[in-house]
Design a protein around this motif. Structure first.
Motif, mmCIF file in Angstrom:
data_model
loop_
_atom_site.group_PDB
_atom_site.id
_atom_site.type_symbol
_atom_site.label_atom_id
_atom_site.label_comp_id
_atom_site.label_asym_id
_atom_site.label_seq_id
_atom_site.Cartn_x
_atom_site.Cartn_y
_atom_site.Cartn_z
ATOM 1 N N SER A 1 0.823 -1.211 0.000
ATOM 2 C CA SER A 1 0.000 0.000 0.000
ATOM 3 C C SER A 1 0.856 1.258 0.000
ATOM 4 N N GLY B 1 2.340 2.121 2.675
ATOM 5 C CA GLY B 1 2.400 2.456 4.103
ATOM 6 C C GLY B 1 3.542 1.732 4.800
ATOM 7 N N LYS B 2 3.694 1.987 6.113
ATOM 8 C CA LYS B 2 4.856 1.479 6.845
ATOM 9 C C LYS B 2 4.910 -0.043 6.874
ATOM 10 N N ASP B 3 3.769 -0.695 7.133
ATOM 11 C CA ASP B 3 3.791 -2.153 7.307
ATOM 12 C C ASP B 3 4.192 -2.867 6.023
ATOM 13 N N SER B 4 3.546 -2.500 4.915
ATOM 14 C CA SER B 4 3.857 -3.226 3.684
ATOM 15 C C SER B 4 5.236 -2.852 3.156
ATOM 16 N N GLU C 1 3.965 -2.906 16.245
ATOM 17 C CA GLU C 1 3.951 -1.695 15.440
ATOM 18 C C GLU C 1 5.137 -0.780 15.776
ATOM 19 N N LYS C 2 5.423 -0.653 17.062
ATOM 20 C CA LYS C 2 6.538 0.209 17.473
ATOM 21 C C LYS C 2 7.825 -0.223 16.771
ATOM 22 N N VAL D 1 7.755 0.548 12.955
ATOM 23 C CA VAL D 1 7.989 1.965 12.675
ATOM 24 C C VAL D 1 9.457 2.332 12.920
ATOM 25 N N LEU D 2 10.039 1.803 13.995
ATOM 26 C CA LEU D 2 11.451 2.129 14.267
ATOM 27 C C LEU D 2 12.383 1.451 13.265
ATOM 28 N N TYR E 1 12.245 3.622 10.357
ATOM 29 C CA TYR E 1 12.916 4.884 10.650
ATOM 30 C C TYR E 1 14.442 4.723 10.605
ATOM 31 N N TYR F 1 8.333 5.462 3.187
ATOM 32 C CA TYR F 1 6.925 5.056 3.262
ATOM 33 C C TYR F 1 6.002 6.256 3.351
ATOM 34 N N PHE F 2 4.733 5.993 3.123
ATOM 35 C CA PHE F 2 3.729 7.049 3.009
ATOM 36 C C PHE F 2 2.819 6.996 4.227
ATOM 37 N N SER F 3 2.609 8.138 4.855
ATOM 38 C CA SER F 3 1.722 8.126 6.019
ATOM 39 C C SER F 3 0.767 9.305 6.005
ATOM 40 N N THR F 4 -0.426 9.036 5.572
ATOM 41 C CA THR F 4 -1.489 10.032 5.657
ATOM 42 C C THR F 4 -2.746 9.259 5.954
ATOM 43 N N GLU F 5 -3.647 9.884 6.675
ATOM 44 C CA GLU F 5 -4.881 9.154 6.910
ATOM 45 C C GLU F 5 -5.742 9.256 5.668
#
Ligand SMILES: [Zn+2]
Ligand SMILES: [Zn+2]
Lengths: 109, 343
Positions: B58, B60-63, B215-216, B219-220, B223, B229-233
């Motif tokens: 997607s 996003g961070k996870d994928s 998740e922490k 994300v780290l 980072y 990655y893309f982060s917007t709601e």
């Protein structure tokens, strides 16, 4: 520990604040902020910094950033690129040129 | 007061792991994170050598972390997998088009083939057009149901053996809670499974290599690795129900970090009495997709959109399936209930 310097005012503290992972959206989309915190008797700590951010930088929906006197759970804090949990969290005393990063984990993946 | 890494005892620790409480330096953290995903993959026997695997991406961070780690582990441990990226374009201007740009950059960074399937080509509707018709209520239902099928259809086009998704421990714990709160026993039993076999025609087996990753840490990891990655709601109201479950879990986690894994374990260890009635999975008589009703959820939602009766697929209008399949007209009363609310 440095010896206490009597009742002298401490010098202003210049720090870099960064917001990422979607947290920047609460700050007009601005990811990086160079700020100077005025000199005060007690050294600045993260707890005071959060109040300062809320008063001076936070543009919208404060409940998505702070909760009580800490950050909202799900927002990660890095102090000079280390997890704040290793640095004393709210009690960490800011040093000149510190880099503080807030990353939201609350946005979709 | 720098803390030393508890693993190599040489370098400065950069994070405290929520799962173990260990303080690790960057390199030791990367290694620990990657090898834990590897152990999850091996223990769950998620892949077989020679398989073609689509990573649901997607942006996003996870994928993004999933794509990075899968590529790395496939080489490090010789999985023998052929990896590709599979993305869904929901047709949300200013949201998905931006995140798809991230996926396209990921494609170049990871040198993996990318396939994008769109709601527009699969269903004839973009999310923008759907929201225009139905407003901001139930839009997440449409999006969720359509995305699930879109990934399967994309995977069929690519002829992949398996899809892996970026669901992390926090996501799964949220889903366990939501299913408890809704009393959805069938989903509660399924949602902790790390992989699903093909459940029927048109359904590609899936797995979740990040199932036990916090998740922490994801994300780290992103980072410290400087992953893009893309982060917007999503611009269309967030899923409010999930939002509450999420906030609740994050609050618990801040008091007791193991709460996330504990909730997953509770979900895994639930056993349902034999006497509890479970829905029988069959297939949709229109499109063949897996369904416990005559028509699958996507076909019902689509029928509703095309007829201007958007509530047709919302809730439980099972009685209407037969009518719709045999093209009988609905009564005035039935139509009135299914029309969009007038403001
Ligand atoms: Zn180390
Ligand atoms: Zn169908």
């Amino acid at each position: 520990m440095l010896p206490a310097c009597g009742d002298n005012m401490a010098a202003p503290v210049r720090i870099i604040l960064e917001f990422g992972g979607g947290a920047e959206l609460l700050f007009d989309g601005m990811k990086k902020h160079h700020v100077t915190l005025a000199g005060q008797e007690q050294p600045w700590d993260i707890k005071q910094l959060l109040v300062w951010i809320q008063r001076n930088l936070l543009k919208e929906r404060p409940e998505l950033f702070v909760q009580g006197d800490s950050v909202r759970p799900g927002i990660l804090v890095l102090i000079n690129d280390a997890d704040w949990e290793l640095m004393g969290e709210l009690e960490y005393q800011l040093q000149d040129q510190d880099n503080i990063v807030f990353i939201s984990t609350l946005h979709g993946g | 007061m720098p803390v030393q890494c508890s693993s190599c005892t040489e370098k400065r620790a950069v994070l405290k792991r929520p799962k173990t409480g260990h303080s690790l330096c960057k390199e030791c953290f990367f290694w620990a994170f990657e090898e834990e995903v590897h152990r999850t993959i091996m223990a769950g026997e998620l892949f077989k050598p020679g398989e073609i695997v689509a990573i649901a991406a997607s942006g996003g961070k996870d994928s993004t972390v999933l794509a990075h780690v899968m590529k790395l582990l496939n080489q490090r441990h010789n999985y023998g997998l052929e990896l590709m990226l599979l993305s869904v374009d929901e047709g949300i201007t200013g949201y998905r088009d931006d995140s798809l740009e991230t996926v396209q950059r990921n494609q170049q960074q990871y040198e993996l083939p990318l396939k994008i399937v769109s709601y527009k080509e699969l269903y004839g509707w973009t999310m923008d057009a759907i929201v225009k018709q139905i407003g901001l209520k139930n839009n997440c239902t449409f999006c969720g149901v359509f995305r699930r099928q879109a990934l399967d259809r994309g995977a069929m086009l690519l002829k992949v053996n398996r899809i892996c998704t970026g669901h992390n421990a926090d996501d799964i714990a949220e889903t366990v809670l939501m299913n408890v709160l809704r009393g959805d026993i069938a989903r509660l039993c399924r949602c902790t499974a790390i992989s699903t076999a093909s459940e029927g025609e048109g359904v590609v087996p899936r797995c979740k290599p990040l199932k036990y990753a916090y998740e922490k840490e994801i994300v780290l990891y992103a980072y410290f690795k400087k992953l893009d990655y893309f982060s917007t709601e999503c611009i269309y109201s967030p899923n409010a129900y999930r939002g509450h479950a999420r906030t609740f879990l994050k609050d618990l986690e801040s008091i007791r970090p193991s709460a996330i894994i504990d909730v997953i374990h509770s979900g895994e260890n639930l056993s349902v009495r034999d006497s509890v009635k479970m829905p029988v999975q069959g297939s949709c008589s229109r499109c063949g997709y897996i369904s416990s009703q005559m028509l699958c959820k996507a076909c019902m939602l689509l029928e509703g959109l095309n007829r201007g009766l958007p509530k047709l697929g919302i809730g439980k209008p099972h009685r209407l399936h037969e009518k719709i399949l045999s093209k009988q007209p609905l009564t005035e009363e039935e139509e009135r209930k299914l029309k969009p609310a007038v403001f």
